[in-house]
Design a protein around this motif. Sequence first.
Motif, short mmCIF file in Angstrom:
data_model
loop_
_atom_site.label_atom_id
_atom_site.label_comp_id
_atom_site.label_asym_id
_atom_site.label_seq_id
_atom_site.Cartn_x
_atom_site.Cartn_y
_atom_site.Cartn_z
N VAL A 189 0.87 -1.18 0.00
CA VAL A 189 0.00 0.00 0.00
C VAL A 189 0.90 1.22 0.00
CG1 VAL A 189 -1.91 -1.14 1.20
CG2 VAL A 189 -0.18 0.10 2.53
N SER A 190 0.44 2.30 -0.63
CA SER A 190 1.20 3.55 -0.62
C SER A 190 0.25 4.69 -0.94
CB SER A 190 2.33 3.50 -1.65
OG SER A 190 1.84 3.59 -2.97
N ARG A 191 0.76 5.91 -0.80
CA ARG A 191 -0.06 7.08 -1.11
C ARG A 191 -0.37 7.19 -2.59
NH1 ARG A 191 3.48 11.63 1.88
NH2 ARG A 191 5.07 10.37 0.86
N SER A 192 0.50 6.60 -3.41
CA SER A 192 0.29 6.62 -4.86
C SER A 192 0.20 5.20 -5.37
CB SER A 192 1.45 7.36 -5.55
OG SER A 192 1.57 8.69 -5.06
N PRO A 193 -0.99 4.60 -5.34
CA PRO A 193 -1.14 3.20 -5.75
C PRO A 193 -0.95 3.02 -7.25
CG PRO A 193 -3.28 4.19 -5.38
CD PRO A 193 -2.27 5.20 -4.94
N GLY A 194 -0.81 1.79 -7.66
CA GLY A 194 -0.62 1.52 -9.08
C GLY A 194 -0.58 0.04 -9.36
N PRO A 203 -2.94 -1.24 -3.67
CA PRO A 203 -3.91 -0.15 -3.54
C PRO A 203 -3.34 1.01 -2.72
CG PRO A 203 -4.40 -1.84 -1.97
CD PRO A 203 -3.17 -2.30 -2.72
N GLY A 204 -4.21 1.96 -2.39
CA GLY A 204 -3.81 3.09 -1.57
C GLY A 204 -3.75 2.73 -0.10
N THR A 205 -3.39 3.72 0.73
CA THR A 205 -3.19 3.46 2.15
C THR A 205 -4.49 3.11 2.88
OG1 THR A 205 -3.30 5.86 2.49
CG2 THR A 205 -1.12 4.86 2.34
N GLU A 206 -5.63 3.36 2.25
CA GLU A 206 -6.88 2.96 2.88
C GLU A 206 -6.99 1.44 3.03
OE1 GLU A 206 -7.50 2.69 -1.47
OE2 GLU A 206 -6.66 4.24 -0.14
N ALA A 207 -6.17 0.70 2.28
CA ALA A 207 -6.18 -0.76 2.35
C ALA A 207 -5.17 -1.30 3.37
CB ALA A 207 -5.89 -1.36 0.98
N LEU A 208 -4.59 -0.41 4.19
CA LEU A 208 -3.63 -0.86 5.20
C LEU A 208 -4.21 -1.95 6.12
CD1 LEU A 208 -0.90 -0.66 6.65
CD2 LEU A 208 -1.82 1.29 7.94
N PRO A 209 -5.45 -1.84 6.62
CA PRO A 209 -5.98 -2.91 7.47
C PRO A 209 -5.99 -4.28 6.78
CG PRO A 209 -7.34 -0.94 7.68
CD PRO A 209 -6.40 -0.69 6.55
N THR A 210 -6.29 -4.30 5.49
CA THR A 210 -6.29 -5.57 4.76
C THR A 210 -4.89 -6.13 4.64
OG1 THR A 210 -8.21 -4.82 3.48
CG2 THR A 210 -6.98 -6.68 2.60
N LEU A 211 -3.93 -5.24 4.34
CA LEU A 211 -2.53 -5.68 4.25
C LEU A 211 -2.06 -6.27 5.57
CD1 LEU A 211 0.47 -4.05 2.53
CD2 LEU A 211 0.62 -4.41 4.99
N ASP A 235 -4.42 -0.20 17.36
CA ASP A 235 -5.43 -0.81 16.48
C ASP A 235 -4.78 -1.54 15.31
OD1 ASP A 235 -7.44 0.11 18.10
OD2 ASP A 235 -7.95 1.82 16.82
N GLU A 236 -3.76 -0.94 14.72
CA GLU A 236 -3.11 -1.56 13.57
C GLU A 236 -2.38 -2.84 13.99
OE1 GLU A 236 -4.40 2.20 12.55
OE2 GLU A 236 -2.95 1.77 14.15
#
Length: 350
Positions: A189-194, A203-211, A235-236
């Motif tokens: 995950v990063s601020r600039s997904p690709g 994906p973007g950082t919103e997917a951090l919980p999934t990662l 929480d993380e």
Amino acid sequence: MKAVTPVPRTLLLAGRYSQVFKEPLLACLGPGWVAESWCAEEGTEDLTRKAAAAEILIGSAEWARHAQGLGVEATFAASRRLGLTILPFSGVDWLRSEWVPANSVVCNVSNGSDPIAEYVMGAILNAEIPFQEMDAELRQHRWTWGGGSVVGRKHGELQGKTIGLVGYGRIGQRVAQLATAFRMQTIAVSRSPGVSPGLDWWPGTEALPTLLAQSDYVLLCVPGGAETLNLIDKDELSRMKSNAILINVARGPVVNEASLFGALQRREIRGAIVDTWYTYPPPSSMVGAPSSLAFETLDNLVMTPHAAGWTDALETRRVETVVRNVHCYLHRKALTDVVIDKRSATSECL
């Protein structure tokens, strides 16, 4: 008519480590240049006096940390001729753009990604295959880990494991290449997904919980600073697998100090490998606790002293990079690793 003696152009080497660049840079700069040196014991007054005449500044970590960082601001405030500042390291989260004078540019040196990536893979291999523990056991004639009798303890393997990269810059990309060679699943995950051929998903950082929930190893390789402060908190950590390992080669405060200590102490995760810390000794000392908490008492933690990228070959690459950028500055060519650019369209240092 009396000849006018030209005023020499000045290179300022701020901090002891900057001295390794002195001779290569003077050879690059040629006649008409002088080198001034400064170390922390000389104090801020001497620093600002020397900064006033400097056109090129090489600033070491000693300079960056002088007077709790106020020495950097004072240096730039005193500058009258500064065109180029080079920081021979990568982290610049402490540097404020408003400090940098007009018509000046700041570059860093970011060629430590390869050794840091090797450190990460070595740490993961050691977590899966505990060589030292096996060696210690067999030296006592104990075949605790033995497979010959098909009854000893089993070690792990990398293939099939998932490594989650929090941040996908140069370090993350190199780790992904190495992890793929071990047939690991690699996600990021990063601020600039690709999309990247080295990643299963990005994906973007919103997917951090999934990662966090999917990873056997979570690698933090994001920049430091306010945006990533306490990025990994209670929480993380609770979202990670109970048998997962956290690896921090970013900045210590990316992980909340108390939350990490508590999670390791309660064995909520399998362990952690930490190279970047919360407190550091002063430049004049090599002794000091890395945290206000007793991390050294935890047996599920591997502690290293910000050494992931500090290799026997790194300095050679740093010198080459610094000299190359100074050459580009002198000949008005494009600079590499620019982090702050205050040059105007008519600036002489273009």
